[in-house]
Design an enzyme around this catalytic site. Structure first.
Site, short mmCIF file in Angstrom:
data_model
loop_
_atom_site.label_atom_id
_atom_site.label_comp_id
_atom_site.label_asym_id
_atom_site.label_seq_id
_atom_site.Cartn_x
_atom_site.Cartn_y
_atom_site.Cartn_z
CB CYS A 1 15.88 9.91 1.62
SG CYS A 1 14.52 11.07 1.53
CG HIS B 1 19.04 11.15 -0.66
ND1 HIS B 1 18.11 10.87 -1.64
CD2 HIS B 1 18.44 12.04 0.18
CE1 HIS B 1 17.00 11.56 -1.41
NE2 HIS B 1 17.19 12.28 -0.31
CG ASN C 1 14.74 14.47 -2.13
OD1 ASN C 1 14.61 13.25 -2.25
ND2 ASN C 1 14.97 15.05 -0.97
N1 COA Z 1 11.71 30.31 -3.38
C1 COA Z 1 12.10 31.51 -2.91
N2 COA Z 1 12.37 31.72 -1.62
C2 COA Z 1 12.27 30.69 -0.77
C3 COA Z 1 11.88 29.41 -1.20
C4 COA Z 1 11.58 29.24 -2.56
N3 COA Z 1 11.20 28.05 -3.09
N4 COA Z 1 11.87 28.59 -0.13
C5 COA Z 1 12.25 29.31 0.94
N5 COA Z 1 12.49 30.58 0.54
C6 COA Z 1 12.93 31.71 1.36
C7 COA Z 1 12.56 31.56 2.82
O1 COA Z 1 11.23 31.95 3.06
C8 COA Z 1 13.54 32.51 3.46
O2 COA Z 1 13.07 33.80 3.32
P1 COA Z 1 13.24 34.83 4.53
O3 COA Z 1 14.72 34.99 4.71
O4 COA Z 1 12.56 36.05 4.00
O5 COA Z 1 12.57 34.21 5.70
C9 COA Z 1 14.78 32.37 2.57
O6 COA Z 1 14.33 31.80 1.34
C10 COA Z 1 15.85 31.52 3.14
O7 COA Z 1 15.25 30.33 3.62
P2 COA Z 1 16.10 29.20 4.22
O8 COA Z 1 15.20 28.09 4.68
O9 COA Z 1 17.09 29.75 5.18
O10 COA Z 1 16.90 28.73 2.93
P3 COA Z 1 18.10 27.75 2.86
O11 COA Z 1 19.26 28.43 2.25
O12 COA Z 1 18.29 27.02 4.16
O13 COA Z 1 17.58 26.68 1.81
C11 COA Z 1 16.60 24.49 1.68
C12 COA Z 1 16.37 25.95 2.05
C13 COA Z 1 15.30 23.71 1.92
C14 COA Z 1 16.96 24.41 0.21
C15 COA Z 1 17.76 23.94 2.54
O14 COA Z 1 17.48 24.18 3.91
C16 COA Z 1 17.95 22.50 2.35
O15 COA Z 1 18.40 22.08 1.32
N6 COA Z 1 17.68 21.66 3.36
C17 COA Z 1 17.77 20.24 3.23
C18 COA Z 1 16.53 19.79 2.58
C19 COA Z 1 16.60 18.42 2.03
O16 COA Z 1 17.40 18.13 1.20
N7 COA Z 1 15.70 17.59 2.52
C20 COA Z 1 15.52 16.28 2.07
C21 COA Z 1 16.36 15.39 2.85
S1 COA Z 1 15.86 13.78 2.52
#
Ligand code: COA
Length: 341
Positions: A113, A268, A298
């Site tokens: 990215c 980004h 993204n």
């Molecule tokens: N829908 C519903 N629930 C979801 C889900 C979805 N699409 N994806 C994950 N969950 C759930 C998880 O299973 C977890 O459930 P649990 O508590 O029962 O285990 C809960 O939501 C929380 O998950 P978590 O991973 O802690 O969520 P988060 O608040 O960290 O958000 C992201 C997840 C991926 C949105 C976040 O970590 C993020 O933005 N990371 C950066 C990712 C990114 O931008 N990457 C690209 C970089 S180039």
């Protein structure tokens, strides 16, 4: 080091198929509310069989038309992609041949990215050479090709699309400072691999013969890696927020500016929460942070280019403004540059 860098033209392309958050409820256990509130994404575009290079060509043709230049005016073509169509030929060669850019040499960039920002910096450096007048920088990504549509934690995040800019040293613009970084020690946080195979003369390097991660050295094999994106979302989130902050502080400091003097941050487009957290740490109002991820999701290295093109086409960028571009992603890599446009 200050380097001449003027954006002579820009273009972007999104494939016509739009997928709304609610469409994902048919394939995984998720909701529009979860996706919106955790990421800011509402919809994204997916290719209907269009190749990565075909999307890149469409963006490139728009950028050339916007710059009022012919492909034969180009001296260098840089193409960023983590999702090229072929191992060989390179996507940049395919694009060069298709456009008929007969004077240009062609080079691929793969830093996930961060690719568009690395490409801007590379272009500025090549443009120091008086033999190079025009550089075409393209980013094109077909992330639907490497998305695991059974993994709700990643499949809702990504989209397909392309962007392009024509860059020249002949204009008022300047790259004032850059800060490009790699952190391969965190490589396991974001992976997707080529399928491996044994050759006919014996087993491939057996895992037990492979270099162990020991002491200070990280692993080279990732048990979780498949041909689809696997991500430690929390790890990447932390890396992203601190990378944007550190990158912006470094480039403004190197160029002798204060963060509050920025007219725009074009980052980004991964997640609005990442952008809000970074802006808060920097004391930068969100009104100066350009975001269009609500509409595109993204799109990896294409996203900074798509955002830049949208800003230009909306008339938000004026000559003399101070604009920072910031990218972060797989590798892990991040890059920030400061440009007086
Ligand atoms: N829908 C519903 N629930 C979801 C889900 C979805 N699409 N994806 C994950 N969950 C759930 C998880 O299973 C977890 O459930 P649990 O508590 O029962 O285990 C809960 O939501 C929380 O998950 P978590 O991973 O802690 O969520 P988060 O608040 O960290 O958000 C992201 C997840 C991926 C949105 C976040 O970590 C993020 O933005 N990371 C950066 C990712 C990114 O931008 N990457 C690209 C970089 S180039």
């Amino acid at each position: 080091m200050q380097m001449k860098l003027t954006i002579a033209g820009s273009g972007s392309y999104l494939p016509p198929t739009t997928v709304e958050n609610r469409d994902f409820t048919r394939i995984v256990d998720t909701s529009d509310e979860w996706i919106r509130s955790r990421t800011g994404i509402c919809r994204r575009h997916f290719s209907d069989g269009e190749l990565t290079v075909e999307m890149g060509v469409k963006a490139a043709e728009k950028a050339l038309a916007d710059a009022d230049l012919a492909a034969t005016d180009l001296d260098l073509i840089l193409v960023s992609s983590v999702t090229p169509d072929y191992v060989t030929p390179t996507i940049s060669c395919l694009l060069q041949g298709y456009l008929g850019a007969d004077q240009a040499f062609a080079l691929d960039i793969n830093v996930a990215c961060s690719g568009f920002v690395y490409g801007l910096d590379l272009a500025a450096r090549y443009l120091q050479d008086p033999a190079i007048h025009h550089v075409l920088l393209v980013a094109s990504e077909k992330l639907s090709r490497v998305t695991d549509f059974t993994d709700r934690s990643t499949c809702v995040l990504f989209g397909d699309g392309a962007a392009a800019v024509v860059l020249t040293a002949d204009g008022p613009g300047q790259e004032l400072a850059s800060c490009l970084k790699a952190d391969g020690r965190q490589a396991q946080a974001l992976t997707a691999c080529y399928p491996d195979r044994n050759h006919p003369f014996g087993p491939a390097l057996a895992p037990e013969n492979s270099p162990e991660s020991s002491g200070d050295q990280p692993a080279l094999r990732f048990p979780q890696a498949t041909p689809f994106i696997h991500m430690d979302g929390r790890e990447v989130y932390r890396f992203a927020v601190s990378s944007i902050e550190q990158g912006i502080r470094t480039v403004t400091d190197r160029a002798g500016y204060q963060v509050e003097q920025l007219d725009w941050l074009i980052p980004h487009q991964a997640n609005n929460r990442i952008l809000e957290a970074a802006a808060k740490r920097l004391g930068l109002p969100m009104s100066k942070v350009y975001s269009c991820l609500e509409e595109i999701g993204n799109t990896s290295s294409s996203s900074v280019g798509i955002a830049l093109d949208r800003c230009r086409q909306a008339g938000l960028l004026q000559t003399g403004q101070l604009v920072a571009f910031s990218g972060f992603g797989g590798g892990l890599t991040h890059g920030t540059i400061l440009v007086k446009i």
